[in-house]
Design a protein around this motif. Structure first.
Motif, mmCIF file in Angstrom:
data_model
loop_
_atom_site.group_PDB
_atom_site.id
_atom_site.type_symbol
_atom_site.label_atom_id
_atom_site.label_comp_id
_atom_site.label_asym_id
_atom_site.label_seq_id
_atom_site.Cartn_x
_atom_site.Cartn_y
_atom_site.Cartn_z
ATOM 1 N N ILE A 10 0.851 -1.197 0.000
ATOM 2 C CA ILE A 10 0.000 0.000 0.000
ATOM 3 C C ILE A 10 0.885 1.245 0.000
ATOM 4 N N GLY A 11 0.593 2.164 -0.914
ATOM 5 C CA GLY A 11 1.183 3.498 -0.901
ATOM 6 C C GLY A 11 0.065 4.519 -0.871
ATOM 7 N N LEU A 12 0.138 5.486 0.015
ATOM 8 C CA LEU A 12 -1.018 6.361 0.234
ATOM 9 C C LEU A 12 -0.566 7.745 0.652
ATOM 10 N N LEU A 13 -1.056 8.757 -0.060
ATOM 11 C CA LEU A 13 -0.851 10.154 0.313
ATOM 12 C C LEU A 13 -2.208 10.841 0.299
ATOM 13 N N THR A 14 -2.613 11.394 1.424
ATOM 14 C CA THR A 14 -3.893 12.090 1.514
ATOM 15 C C THR A 14 -3.723 13.342 2.368
ATOM 16 N N PRO A 15 -4.724 14.226 2.391
ATOM 17 C CA PRO A 15 -4.656 15.373 3.286
ATOM 18 C C PRO A 15 -4.540 14.988 4.757
ATOM 19 N N LEU A 51 -2.334 18.448 0.345
ATOM 20 C CA LEU A 51 -1.326 17.619 1.008
ATOM 21 C C LEU A 51 -0.332 18.551 1.678
ATOM 22 N N ASP A 52 -0.492 18.802 2.933
ATOM 23 C CA ASP A 52 0.424 19.685 3.640
ATOM 24 C C ASP A 52 1.791 19.019 3.797
ATOM 25 N N GLY A 53 2.835 19.784 3.529
ATOM 26 C CA GLY A 53 4.183 19.295 3.775
ATOM 27 C C GLY A 53 4.730 18.364 2.719
ATOM 28 N N PHE A 54 4.011 18.156 1.624
ATOM 29 C CA PHE A 54 4.491 17.267 0.570
ATOM 30 C C PHE A 54 5.483 18.036 -0.293
ATOM 31 N N ASP A 55 6.749 17.621 -0.280
ATOM 32 C CA ASP A 55 7.813 18.298 -1.020
ATOM 33 C C ASP A 55 8.369 17.346 -2.072
#
Length: 407
Positions: A10-15, A51-55
């Motif tokens: 699983i790979g997951l990026l959300t707010p 997405l806060d902090g996603f660089d």
């Protein structure tokens, strides 16, 4: 066993968080992640779920981040997480037997916004030569395949907000057909663009609670008035079960059933009787050889629109003969990530099976009396569960249903 398809990563990026673990914790706390968005400043609706902090530069390197767009950034990050979680590397899989299928609803509207702006002002030389390559919807799948060296089928599914769920279904079928041993599948999208915010607002689809963004997305609530634009990505590693066991991969869940159906009704409005949703769920149950009574938990598409939520609720009530199992709606917390939403729901459904808990629906203060469902609110509900149904719908009458089971 060769037709049984497992989820091994699983790979997951959300707010709610930049990975699966953080997202799960963020959803379980019951809060919403909408906020005023400087990207949308001055528009009639000026908030979103970012997405806060996603660089991407820190994650991907400056060069790769510069030549790709945000929906590709998120897809690459989620795919890398999923591959690591699955223990997938060049020594454990034949790259010609590993495919990539990603759902993308609208590709990169941000690049279009910039390029069109220069065209209107006549500053043609300021249009980046990378604009075409950055904005093609298949670039998310293409870049993931190139980055990880995967040479199997490389596909992009574009069925509006059902795209992520359809991508998982197509990936499952590629494995069952014998075309692939493994497929990285899911979706990636950023709705945080000025054009998307303006167009959806003109359509009357967005919540207009600019003074209180956190309370704006209200699935199944009496006072819901539209959805909140969001961004996010989810990539799952789907794999033939015997192949997963042979390489000792972690089996998180099984893809037990998949169904897809069209409304054949209207470009943007759902069929009033939920014809397509009904057909998709029925097809998924048949595919899984299950009955409605076998479902322990439903992850609803519910976007917080007045019409859509009510249609879905009535379909669930009808299919489950007046006694649907517990329901949750993630978009109250993390907004609507469009083409990625169905894949995000599926990933969280797998986490629900792993944790034997159902995350709450944020902002459901007063349930619509016409919505006769047992909706989880305020706090996670701990309960034994083996089978989860995840619903997705999109413009054009697209509908998809996934049934996920504990291994």
């Amino acid at each position: 066993m060769t037709r049984v398809v497992a989820i091994t990563g699983i790979g997951l990026l959300t707010p709610a968080g930049p990975d699966a673990s953080t997202t799960w914790q963020g959803l379980c706390n019951g809060r919403a992640y909408a906020q005023t968005d400087p990207v949308l400043a001055g528009l009639p609706v000026d908030f979103s779920c970012p997405l806060d902090g996603f660089d991407p530069r820190a994650l991907l390197g400056r060069k790769l981040a510069a030549r790709t767009d945000r929906f590709v950034h998120m897809a690459l990050a989620a795919a890398a997480q999923a591959a690591t979680d699955s223990g997938l590397d060049g020594a454990t899989a034949n790259p010609r037997r590993v495919g990539v299928v990603l759902g993308v609803a609208a590709n990169s509207a941000a690049s279009y916004d910039a390029a069109f702006g220069y065209q209107l002002t006549g500053d043609y030389d300021l249009v980046s030569p990378l604009t075409m390559a950055r904005s093609l919807p298949n670039m998310a799948a293409g870049e993931v395949a190139a980055h990880l060296g995967l040479r199997g089928p490389n596909l992009t599914i574009s069925t509006a907000c059902a795209a992520g769920a359809n991508a998982l279904g197509v990936a499952r079928d590629l494995i069952r057909s014998g075309s692939c041993d493994i497929v990285l599948a899911g979706g990636s999208e950023s709705g945080r663009t000025r054009s998307a915010a303006l167009w959806f607002n003109r359509l009357g689809a967005l919540s207009t609670r600019c003074r209180d963004p956190q309370s704006a997305s209200r699935p199944f609530d009496r006072d819901r008035d539209g959805f909140v634009l969001a961004e996010g990505a989810a990539v799952l590693v789907l794999e033939r079960l015997d192949h997963a066991r042979a390489r000792r991969a972690p089996v998180r869940a099984l893809v037990a059933g998949y169904g897809a159906a069209g409304d054949a009704h209207h470009p943007t409005a759902p069929h009033p009787e939920g014809r397509g949703i009904t057909d998709a769920i029925t097809a998924a149950l048949t595919d899984a050889d299950l009955t409605p009574s076998d479902i322990d938990h439903i992850s609803a598409h519910s976007t917080s629109t007045p019409a859509g939520d009510l249609v879905e609720a009535r379909v669930l009530h009808r299919i489950f003969r007046g006694r649907p199992p517990a329901v949750t709606a993630l978009k109250g917390a993390i907004g609507h990530s469009l083409g990625a939403a169905g894949a995000v729901q599926a990933a969280v459904a797998v986490l629900s099976l792993c944790h034997q808990a159902i995350p709450p629906t944020a902002n459901l203060d007063t349930q619509d009396p016409a919505v006769d469902l047992d909706i989880v609110t305020k706090a996670p509900r701990q309960r034994p569960q083996r089978t989860v149904l995840s619903n997705s719908s999109g413009f054009g009458g697209a509908n998809a249903a996934l049934i996920l089971q504990a291994p």
